[in-house]
Design an enzyme around this catalytic site. Sequence first.
Site, PDB file in Angstrom:
ATOM      1  N   LYS A 178      23.831  36.522  15.732  1.00 31.35           N
ATOM      2  CA  LYS A 178      24.530  36.892  16.969  1.00 31.35           C
ATOM      3  C   LYS A 178      23.918  38.212  17.443  1.00 31.35           C
ATOM      4  O   LYS A 178      24.146  39.272  16.858  1.00 31.35           O
ATOM      5  CB  LYS A 178      26.030  37.067  16.707  1.00 31.35           C
ATOM      6  CG  LYS A 178      26.817  37.339  17.980  1.00 31.35           C
ATOM      7  CD  LYS A 178      27.501  38.686  17.867  1.00 31.35           C
ATOM      8  CE  LYS A 178      27.972  39.222  19.174  1.00 31.35           C
ATOM      9  NZ  LYS A 178      26.920  39.691  20.070  1.00 31.35           N
ATOM     10  N   ALA A 180      23.133  41.410  20.244  1.00 31.26           N
ATOM     11  CA  ALA A 180      23.984  42.198  21.142  1.00 31.26           C
ATOM     12  C   ALA A 180      24.017  41.555  22.524  1.00 31.26           C
ATOM     13  O   ALA A 180      23.001  41.029  22.995  1.00 31.26           O
ATOM     14  CB  ALA A 180      23.431  43.613  21.248  1.00 31.26           C
ATOM     15  N   SER A 232      27.700  49.949  14.971  1.00 31.88           N
ATOM     16  CA  SER A 232      28.514  51.148  14.784  1.00 31.88           C
ATOM     17  C   SER A 232      29.305  51.075  13.473  1.00 31.88           C
ATOM     18  O   SER A 232      29.616  49.985  12.968  1.00 31.88           O
ATOM     19  CB  SER A 232      29.481  51.290  15.953  1.00 31.88           C
ATOM     20  OG  SER A 232      30.313  50.153  16.002  1.00 31.88           O
ATOM     21  N   GLU A 253      24.139  48.423   8.131  1.00 26.86           N
ATOM     22  CA  GLU A 253      23.338  49.553   8.636  1.00 26.86           C
ATOM     23  C   GLU A 253      24.132  50.144   9.789  1.00 26.86           C
ATOM     24  O   GLU A 253      24.184  49.556  10.867  1.00 26.86           O
ATOM     25  CB  GLU A 253      21.971  49.056   9.128  1.00 26.86           C
ATOM     26  CG  GLU A 253      21.079  48.489   8.044  1.00 26.86           C
ATOM     27  CD  GLU A 253      20.484  49.553   7.144  1.00 26.86           C
ATOM     28  OE1 GLU A 253      20.655  50.747   7.436  1.00 26.86           O
ATOM     29  OE2 GLU A 253      19.872  49.183   6.141  1.00 26.86           O
ATOM     30  N   LEU A 254      24.765  51.291   9.562  1.00 25.82           N
ATOM     31  CA  LEU A 254      25.749  51.779  10.530  1.00 25.82           C
ATOM     32  C   LEU A 254      25.284  53.059  11.231  1.00 25.82           C
ATOM     33  O   LEU A 254      24.104  53.354  11.283  1.00 25.82           O
ATOM     34  CB  LEU A 254      27.092  51.958   9.811  1.00 25.82           C
ATOM     35  CG  LEU A 254      27.538  50.716   9.012  1.00 25.82           C
ATOM     36  CD1 LEU A 254      28.823  50.979   8.248  1.00 25.82           C
ATOM     37  CD2 LEU A 254      27.688  49.501   9.913  1.00 25.82           C
ATOM     38  N   CYS A 287      19.760  55.215  15.632  1.00 23.71           N
ATOM     39  CA  CYS A 287      20.711  55.615  14.589  1.00 23.71           C
ATOM     40  C   CYS A 287      20.165  56.772  13.773  1.00 23.71           C
ATOM     41  O   CYS A 287      20.926  57.518  13.180  1.00 23.71           O
ATOM     42  CB  CYS A 287      21.013  54.424  13.701  1.00 23.71           C
ATOM     43  SG  CYS A 287      19.499  53.657  13.100  1.00 23.71           S
ATOM     44  N   GLU A 389      28.082  61.168  16.746  1.00 24.06           N
ATOM     45  CA  GLU A 389      26.778  60.652  17.161  1.00 24.06           C
ATOM     46  C   GLU A 389      26.734  60.679  18.703  1.00 24.06           C
ATOM     47  O   GLU A 389      27.615  60.122  19.352  1.00 24.06           O
ATOM     48  CB  GLU A 389      26.711  59.202  16.653  1.00 24.06           C
ATOM     49  CG  GLU A 389      25.392  58.538  16.726  1.00 24.06           C
ATOM     50  CD  GLU A 389      25.448  57.099  16.162  1.00 24.06           C
ATOM     51  OE1 GLU A 389      26.523  56.454  16.188  1.00 24.06           O
ATOM     52  OE2 GLU A 389      24.396  56.627  15.727  1.00 24.06           O
TER      53      GLU A 389
HETATM   54  P1  NAP Z   1      28.289  47.933  18.075  1.00 22.44           P
HETATM   55  O1  NAP Z   1      29.179  48.069  19.223  1.00 22.44           O
HETATM   56  O2  NAP Z   1      28.848  48.074  16.709  1.00 22.44           O
HETATM   57  O3  NAP Z   1      27.602  46.483  18.241  1.00 22.44           O
HETATM   58  C1  NAP Z   1      26.671  45.984  17.310  1.00 22.44           C
HETATM   59  C2  NAP Z   1      26.790  44.472  17.263  1.00 22.44           C
HETATM   60  O4  NAP Z   1      28.103  44.121  16.798  1.00 22.44           O
HETATM   61  C3  NAP Z   1      26.635  43.787  18.633  1.00 22.44           C
HETATM   62  O5  NAP Z   1      26.006  42.540  18.462  1.00 22.44           O
HETATM   63  C4  NAP Z   1      28.079  43.579  19.055  1.00 22.44           C
HETATM   64  O6  NAP Z   1      28.269  42.522  19.957  1.00 22.44           O
HETATM   65  C5  NAP Z   1      28.707  43.234  17.723  1.00 22.44           C
HETATM   66  N1  NAP Z   1      30.160  43.413  17.701  1.00 22.44           N
HETATM   67  C6  NAP Z   1      30.921  44.295  18.399  1.00 22.44           C
HETATM   68  N2  NAP Z   1      32.222  44.120  18.091  1.00 22.44           N
HETATM   69  C7  NAP Z   1      32.285  43.108  17.189  1.00 22.44           C
HETATM   70  C8  NAP Z   1      33.337  42.443  16.493  1.00 22.44           C
HETATM   71  N3  NAP Z   1      34.607  42.809  16.653  1.00 22.44           N
HETATM   72  N4  NAP Z   1      33.015  41.455  15.639  1.00 22.44           N
HETATM   73  C9  NAP Z   1      31.734  41.080  15.459  1.00 22.44           C
HETATM   74  N5  NAP Z   1      30.686  41.663  16.078  1.00 22.44           N
HETATM   75  C10 NAP Z   1      30.961  42.664  16.926  1.00 22.44           C
HETATM   76  O7  NAP Z   1      27.064  48.919  18.132  1.00 22.44           O
HETATM   77  P2  NAP Z   1      26.058  49.182  19.333  1.00 22.44           P
HETATM   78  O8  NAP Z   1      26.692  50.075  20.312  1.00 22.44           O
HETATM   79  O9  NAP Z   1      25.500  47.885  19.835  1.00 22.44           O
HETATM   80  O10 NAP Z   1      24.860  49.899  18.571  1.00 22.44           O
HETATM   81  C11 NAP Z   1      24.810  51.262  18.395  1.00 22.44           C
HETATM   82  C12 NAP Z   1      25.274  51.642  17.001  1.00 22.44           C
HETATM   83  O11 NAP Z   1      24.444  50.987  16.043  1.00 22.44           O
HETATM   84  C13 NAP Z   1      25.143  53.117  16.733  1.00 22.44           C
HETATM   85  O12 NAP Z   1      26.244  53.587  16.026  1.00 22.44           O
HETATM   86  C14 NAP Z   1      23.876  53.186  15.861  1.00 22.44           C
HETATM   87  O13 NAP Z   1      23.818  54.319  15.050  1.00 22.44           O
HETATM   88  C15 NAP Z   1      23.978  51.924  15.080  1.00 22.44           C
HETATM   89  N6  NAP Z   1      22.671  51.523  14.576  1.00 22.44           N
HETATM   90  C16 NAP Z   1      22.424  51.633  13.234  1.00 22.44           C
HETATM   91  C17 NAP Z   1      21.183  51.299  12.733  1.00 22.44           C
HETATM   92  C18 NAP Z   1      20.896  51.429  11.262  1.00 22.44           C
HETATM   93  O14 NAP Z   1      19.900  50.869  10.811  1.00 22.44           O
HETATM   94  N7  NAP Z   1      21.709  52.124  10.489  1.00 22.44           N
HETATM   95  C19 NAP Z   1      20.172  50.837  13.589  1.00 22.44           C
HETATM   96  C20 NAP Z   1      20.457  50.730  14.953  1.00 22.44           C
HETATM   97  C21 NAP Z   1      21.722  51.076  15.429  1.00 22.44           C
HETATM   98  P3  NAP Z   1      28.414  42.781  21.538  1.00 22.44           P
HETATM   99  O15 NAP Z   1      27.112  43.348  21.964  1.00 22.44           O
HETATM  100  O16 NAP Z   1      28.658  41.427  22.054  1.00 22.44           O
HETATM  101  O17 NAP Z   1      29.550  43.733  21.718  1.00 22.44           O
END
Ligand code: NAP
Length: 485
Positions: A178, A180, A232, A253-254, A287, A389
């Site tokens: 799935k 983004a 996140s 990976e958050l 991230c 962040e």
């Molecule tokens: P996010 O809101 O957590 O979304 C990530 C993924 O999760 C998307 O596919 C999103 O789908 C999905 N999602 C959201 N709510 C969900 C739920 N209730 N159940 C299942 N899936 C769900 O994060 P983001 O804003 O896209 O990405 C930025 C974050 O990712 C930042 O905090 C960054 O630090 C982190 N990140 C971490 C790494 C690492 O390797 N540690 C790498 C890159 C990014 P939708 O798009 O459909 O909402």
Amino acid sequence: MKDNKLKRYNIYIEGEWINAYNGETIEVHNPATGEVLGYVPNGGEAETKEAITAAEKALKEWRELPANVRSGYLKKAFHIMMEQQNELAEIITLEQGKPLNEAVGEVQYAAGFLEWYAEECKRVYGETIPAWSPNKRMIVIKQPVGVVAAITPWNFPAAMITRKMAPALAAGCTVVLKPATQTPLTAIKLFEIFETAGIPKGVINLVTGSAKAIGKTLMEDERVRKLTFTGSTEVGKKLMEQSAKTVKNLSLELGGHAPLIVFDDADIDKAIEGTIASKLRNCGQTCIASNRFYVHEKVKEQFIKKLKDKLKNYKVGNGMETGVEIGPLIDGNSFEKVKEHIKDALDKGATLEFGGKAHHSGINHKGGYFIQPTLLSNITNQMLITKEETFGPIIPVITFETEEEVIKMANDTNYGLAAYFFTESLSRAVKVAEKLEFGIIGINDGKVSSPQAPFGGYKESGIGREGGHYGIEGFLETKYISMKI
Ligand code: NAP
């Protein structure tokens, strides 16, 4: 891609490109302009269940294939991806916003995971353990965990997918992805590449649509044995809770909140180069972006002056235009958050050294959120920017006097993904690297990601490691076989 602007795309289940069962679609926008690029299916529970069924069916044969055969599929996908790198990069820039040359860099990095795991695939070794009895033999073998659910973010729409799928497929797992909602077109293009590489039906499946419905279905289904998630910390924790009922294997990976430390014995030019590399890539939306800049009192003025001179040359704009080095923020929410971090710091006494300007030029508030690279000094620990962040191109400078004090400040966070520091002292480099509570450390180095190295965090930044030989371990079970002979 430009000619197909308003194309209706499909999801991919058991080797078929299909619509959502209810026919609903979601718009995909260009974050630089707000224009609609196309439509993807608004899938949910039913499509996800179908995808899991397909992945479970395909698992039996895929896991039995000799490793060198699975390796062949990955190698083929790698070569096709490299051949199509410009096309793929253009899709990334159009739907994600990063400058085109950065997007090409992401495609090469992403393809690197296919190449690496095509090789690593052949090295999933077991073990023979010397038994304590002459009539016993003890053997350990590694087997694929099974059907994998992969959920990925928008900031690296290609690399976050291959970093998960390449080791999963190499290990013999099948996958339901799935991606983004903001960046599904890159995922669709990658699946077209995997299809061209001949990956058998059902081994890989792609569902776009409602995150809540797809996520819940994946987490509640006992046939899914593993979740690999990047996103996140907040959503990661939710998924952990949802996966508890079926005790899934987890790789998370958050979020991050990386400190970057400039010691008084640092080479300031290296520190400036590292600051720019770790902060301005992808408009600060990584991230591992440095988020807190601890600069020694003695070198603060020099650091700020040199950095200001560099920042003046940065062109902000549409990533498709030549010369643009900083693209738009992904959406209006990010724009508000970044502006709030700047305002909060200024209200609490910070000094604006450079930048600070933000403007919106997109259609219907669906894109066009631009922000200048911004340098702030006189930052204190009371300001939001030191706690959260930011995910934007903001550089807040905090000064320090002693090594002990700065290590304490750097570690004073629930995050533990990446940390950077700059020093010319070898013994300080070793000591500080050992004391920082982070999974990735850059010493005089602001660009640390690489397919062959372990990537992941301490504390609330995650569980497990992706990349390198570490990355395949999360997709393997360890089986111990005891034989009496
Ligand atoms: P996010 O809101 O957590 O979304 C990530 C993924 O999760 C998307 O596919 C999103 O789908 C999905 N999602 C959201 N709510 C969900 C739920 N209730 N159940 C299942 N899936 C769900 O994060 P983001 O804003 O896209 O990405 C930025 C974050 O990712 C930042 O905090 C960054 O630090 C982190 N990140 C971490 C790494 C690492 O390797 N540690 C790498 C890159 C990014 P939708 O798009 O459909 O909402």
